[in-house]
Write a protein that holds these residues in place. Structure first.
Motif, PDB file in Angstrom:
ATOM      1  N   GLN A 132      31.057  40.922 148.220  1.00 18.29           N
ATOM      2  CA  GLN A 132      31.817  39.749 147.789  1.00 18.29           C
ATOM      3  C   GLN A 132      32.212  38.956 149.033  1.00 18.29           C
ATOM      4  O   GLN A 132      32.711  39.512 150.013  1.00 18.29           O
ATOM      5  CB  GLN A 132      33.099  40.164 147.044  1.00 18.29           C
ATOM      6  CG  GLN A 132      32.870  40.907 145.751  1.00 18.29           C
ATOM      7  CD  GLN A 132      32.156  40.043 144.737  1.00 18.29           C
ATOM      8  OE1 GLN A 132      32.446  38.872 144.609  1.00 18.29           O
ATOM      9  NE2 GLN A 132      31.221  40.622 144.040  1.00 18.29           N
ATOM     10  N   GLU A 137      36.892  36.285 147.190  1.00 15.75           N
ATOM     11  CA  GLU A 137      38.067  37.160 147.135  1.00 15.75           C
ATOM     12  C   GLU A 137      39.357  36.344 147.088  1.00 15.75           C
ATOM     13  O   GLU A 137      40.293  36.670 146.350  1.00 15.75           O
ATOM     14  CB  GLU A 137      38.076  38.086 148.357  1.00 15.75           C
ATOM     15  CG  GLU A 137      36.987  39.157 148.293  1.00 15.75           C
ATOM     16  CD  GLU A 137      36.939  39.981 149.565  1.00 15.75           C
ATOM     17  OE1 GLU A 137      37.674  39.626 150.517  1.00 15.75           O
ATOM     18  OE2 GLU A 137      36.173  40.953 149.600  1.00 15.75           O
ATOM     19  N   LYS A 156      33.907  41.365 138.611  1.00 17.43           N
ATOM     20  CA  LYS A 156      33.015  41.063 139.732  1.00 17.43           C
ATOM     21  C   LYS A 156      31.790  40.273 139.256  1.00 17.43           C
ATOM     22  O   LYS A 156      31.311  39.371 139.963  1.00 17.43           O
ATOM     23  CB  LYS A 156      32.581  42.356 140.419  1.00 17.43           C
ATOM     24  CG  LYS A 156      33.693  43.021 141.218  1.00 17.43           C
ATOM     25  CD  LYS A 156      33.202  44.282 141.912  1.00 17.43           C
ATOM     26  CE  LYS A 156      34.304  44.891 142.765  1.00 17.43           C
ATOM     27  NZ  LYS A 156      33.862  46.141 143.435  1.00 17.43           N
TER      28      LYS A 156
END
Length: 463
Positions: A132, A137, A156
């Motif tokens: 990621q 994030e 996710k």
């Protein structure tokens, strides 16, 4: 050649659709220039050929005309060509007065682009798995309402999909949070500053569905607004259109929605002007669309369009580790909303943790709100709980007592385990309607359920 045949041949030759007509023996009589291009071959060489020969050569895999001649009914299938293309085919028989098939008309639509999109997504998911970016994030940083691995995977995946325009189908029971994830997908995307239009397909009457979805021009029907009206699709321009309960979409609207998805354009009711529209489509359902397709209640071609990226959101009872987080979240949120300081008594908290939540997250939120608003004391005690929650808790206590009885009565672990298993199978058999439902309830496979039912058949009085 008769005048009628000449006209028919010219219609087929100039049609925008990919059309082939055979006789009752499967011999190709007519075909247009475009039809065989989806199979990657020259059309002229196939007039007079047998579809059975073409099927044997692998050019048609399978031949839809052969299936119609065998089944004697209209057929819709997906074909795979030697050139690696995926084709959506529809075919219809024509019968004579004796009931014999004299002609079969087939249509072919190239679906390769959609199939490739699915492949590209799978490759993208592999490439980005476990990685990621810092930006993702930061954008996704907020209060986490899950501990379960399943929900973490979904979150996710939502982040990875956000800045694509891939069509997403949210699957899961009512109240699991499909709408929340659809909105999350929108807010994380490059369309976040554009409209998010949510439509519950089950709440719009069928008679009004077309005008609500596509809009209408001034004076197109009695009661219409003088200035006309934008439809929901048009309102979603450059944003996200979320169609909840897509399984409730009328068949007549399904065909029109499919055309909008394919061409990105539509015509208002009573209008003549084509309007181009760009939007990201997200859909959701608690129904089994594959079963609906098999029953003829949902179009296969639309299902194939919607099912590019399916996301199954598990029910709350299958992710018990999330329940405490959700209870604390809604207690905090609703106390702030109503300016109260209510707290749950430990015994009430324990009951809510063990309750199965058939209405999922929506039921949990509604119950917490009910408890905060209807309880006079600062501490919410068991007498404030609805009877169904208390009865569920009592049943859980009875189950625990029975298991403890087994353990006291028997010293051998194997015997105790077998008695508990038999008791759980018997209980599930009484409560569930099918072996599939039993498997889901018990958390085992359906073949395992069948084996255990056979094992305990005599002692459980199972027919």
């Amino acid at each position: 050649m008769s005048v009628t045949e000449m006209i028919l041949e010219k219609i087929i030759e100039t049609s925008n659709n990919n059309i082939t007509i055979t006789d009752g023996e499967g011999i190709i009589l007519y075909t247009n220039l475009d039809h065989w291009t989806v199979y990657g071959d020259d059309p002229q060489s196939y007039i007079g050929k047998s579809i059975y020969d073409l099927e044997e050569q692998g050019i048609l895999s399978p031949s839809i005309t052969a299936l119609v001649l065998k089944e004697k009914k209209p057929i819709q299938i997906m074909q795979h060509t030697q050139k690696g293309k995926v084709i959506m085919s529809n075919a219809f028989p024509i019968f004579n007065e004796k009931g014999d098939i004299i002609r079969v008309i087939s249509y072919a639509i190239d679906q390769t682009e959609i199939s490739n999109l699915q492949d590209q997504y799978e490759q993208l998911e592999k490439k980005l798995k476990g990685y990621q970016t810092e930006v993702e994030e930061l954008r996704g940083k907020e209060e986490t309402l899950y501990r379960s691995k399943e929900m973490e995977h979904i979150a996710k995946t939502i982040q990875r999909l956000a800045n694509t325009d891939a069509t997403v189908l949210m699957l899961g029971e009512s109240g699991v949070g499909k709408s929340m994830f659809a909105r999350k997908l929108h807010t994380l995307s490059h369309r976040e500053n554009e409209p998010f239009i949510e439509v519950n397909c089950s709440t719009i009457p069928q008679s009004l569905f077309e005008s609500e979805m596509f809009g209408y021009e001034s004076g197109s029907f009695t009661g219409a607004q003088k200035q006309g009206k934008q439809g929901l699709i048009e309102q979603a321009r450059n944003g996200t259109l979320f169609l909840d309960e897509i399984g409730e979409l009328p068949l007549s609207i399904q065909a029109k929605l499919l055309k909008v998805l394919q061409e990105k354009k539509f015509i208002r009711i009573g209008g003549h002007k084509e309007r181009h529209v760009d939007f990201r489509l997200v859909t959701a359902t608690n129904k089994n669309l594959e079963e609906m397709v098999a029953k003829g209640e949902f179009r296969l071609d639309l299902y194939y369009r919607l099912n590019v990226i399916p996301l199954h959101i598990p029910p709350l009872r299958e992710r018990k580790e999330d329940i405490s987080l959700l209870i604390n979240h809604y207690m905090k949120l609703l106390n702030r909303k109503y300016e109260t300081q209510k707290k749950l008594h430990p015994s009430v908290y324990e009951i809510l943790l063990t309750y199965k939540w058939p209405g999922n997250v929506r039921e949990l939120e509604n119950l917490i709100e009910r408890l905060i608003l209807t309880t006079e004391d600062t501490i919410i005690r068991q007498n404030s709980l609805p009877s169904y929650a208390l009865h569920a808790a009592e049943a859980t206590e009875d189950d625990t007592a029975l298991i403890e009885h087994f353990m006291i009565e028997e010293q051998d672990l194997k015997t105790v385990m077998e008695r508990v298993e038999k008791w759980m199978i018997a209980k599930a058999y009484k409560e569930c309607k099918s072996t599939y439902e039993m498997a889901k309830h018990l958390g085992i496979s359906q073949p395992s359920v069948i084996r255990k039912l056979k094992k305990y058949k005599d002692s459980l009085d199972i027919k």
